[in-house]
Design an enzyme around this catalytic site. Structure first.
Site, PDB file in Angstrom:
ATOM      1  N   GLU A  36       0.862  -1.185   0.000  1.00 13.47           N
ATOM      2  CA  GLU A  36       0.000   0.000   0.000  1.00 13.47           C
ATOM      3  C   GLU A  36       0.899   1.237   0.000  1.00 13.47           C
ATOM      4  O   GLU A  36       1.716   1.418   0.904  1.00 13.47           O
ATOM      5  CB  GLU A  36      -0.906  -0.008   1.230  1.00 13.47           C
ATOM      6  CG  GLU A  36      -1.859   1.170   1.312  1.00 13.47           C
ATOM      7  CD  GLU A  36      -2.662   1.181   2.606  1.00 13.47           C
ATOM      8  OE1 GLU A  36      -3.257   2.240   2.903  1.00 13.47           O
ATOM      9  OE2 GLU A  36      -2.681   0.159   3.317  1.00 13.47           O
TER      10      GLU A  36
ATOM     11  N   ASP B 208      -5.028   9.761   9.531  1.00 10.86           N
ATOM     12  CA  ASP B 208      -3.640   9.399   9.783  1.00 10.86           C
ATOM     13  C   ASP B 208      -3.138  10.010  11.084  1.00 10.86           C
ATOM     14  O   ASP B 208      -3.342  11.196  11.355  1.00 10.86           O
ATOM     15  CB  ASP B 208      -2.754   9.858   8.631  1.00 10.86           C
ATOM     16  CG  ASP B 208      -3.066   9.126   7.346  1.00 10.86           C
ATOM     17  OD1 ASP B 208      -3.398   7.938   7.442  1.00 10.86           O
ATOM     18  OD2 ASP B 208      -2.989   9.735   6.267  1.00 10.86           O
TER      19      ASP B 208
END
Length: 255
Positions: free
Chosen positions: A46, A57
């Site tokens: 990824e 995040d």
């Protein structure tokens, strides 16, 4: 056959996906990291597209994105790097980014570049699956790009089933109501058990807070695979320029 489809047809358990931020630690490191991950038998790679305003995040990935952007990483550079190694990488590559990045670049141009550079699929956390089905699915199919949608402990059972149906890549199960990057797993086990009991028909993997072999094995109890991100980025940060050795050591410990 799309590499993601091919992988899932051959292997449906104990998968490991590794997340790396494009352009980190240095602008030219991404091709090296991709080849090293592939050579060490990572199932899915990824690649995060650096973004200034990420939604989910945690601090580690945010910091790597800031560094990658400062290094000069752009989508054009990323696609060129991916093209340069696509014939050397056997694992599926999935890009993780944000809807605004794709739409600003131009959706069809973006998808065409994905196909031409060997990308198998996309994770766009802020793209509602309803918008994808109504407006974008035809183009994604045209360029053979599989789409992964996320579910969290706050996602209703009805919506989980709808996301399972809409997903053409894999279902990304967020392990807890937190951002990425926890150094200790904080699994919501009631949620994971409930999802497991739903009997998802699409491949599904667990991410967020997975950093050790024990975390990975625990994820495998609930899903087809485990996704490791921030822990891997910390390995790169502390590699002292020896990426190959650091990556090999980390993956040997993880497996």
């Amino acid at each position: 056959m799309n590499k993601l489809e091919q992988l899932f047809s051959q292997k449906n358990k104990n998968l490991i996906t590794i997340y790396t931020t494009a352009g980190y630690p240095n602008l030219s490191d991404t091709p090296v990291i991709l080849k090293e991950l592939d050579q060490n038998n990572v199932d899915i790679i990824e690649v995060g597209i650096p973004y200034s305003d990420p939604l989910a995040d945690g601090p580690t990935i945010q910091a790597t994105s800031e560094k990658a952007l400062a290094n000069g990483m752009t989508l054009d550079i990323l696609f060129e790097q991916l093209k340069s190694v696509q014939n050397e990488i056997s694992a599926p590559i999935v890009l993780m980014g944000y809807y605004n990045q794709v739409m600003t670049f131009g959706l069809e141009k973006f998808l065409q570049n994905c196909q031409e550079s060997g990308v198998s699929g996309l994770i766009l956390p802020d793209m509602p699956y309803e918008i994808y089905l109504a407006q974008h699915k035809e183009l994604f199919d045209k360029y053979d790009q599989k789409v992964t949608f996320l579910i969290t402990p706050l996602t209703t059972e009805k919506r989980i089933k709808e996301i399972n149906d809409a997903t053409s890549g894999f279902v990304y199960i967020v392990s807890s109501s937190a951002t990425t990057g926890a150094t200790q797993s904080n699994y919501n086990e009631d949620f994971l058990s409930n999802v497991k009991n739903l009997g998802l028909t699409k491949p599904h993997q667990i991410g967020f807070g997975i950093s050790t072999k024990a975390d990975v094995e625990k994820a495998w109890n609930y899903a087809n695979g485990a996704i490791v991100g921030s822990a891997f980025l910390r390995v790169l940060e502390n590699s002292n320029g020896n990426l190959s050795e650091a990556i090999k050591k980390f993956l040997s410990q993880l497996k």
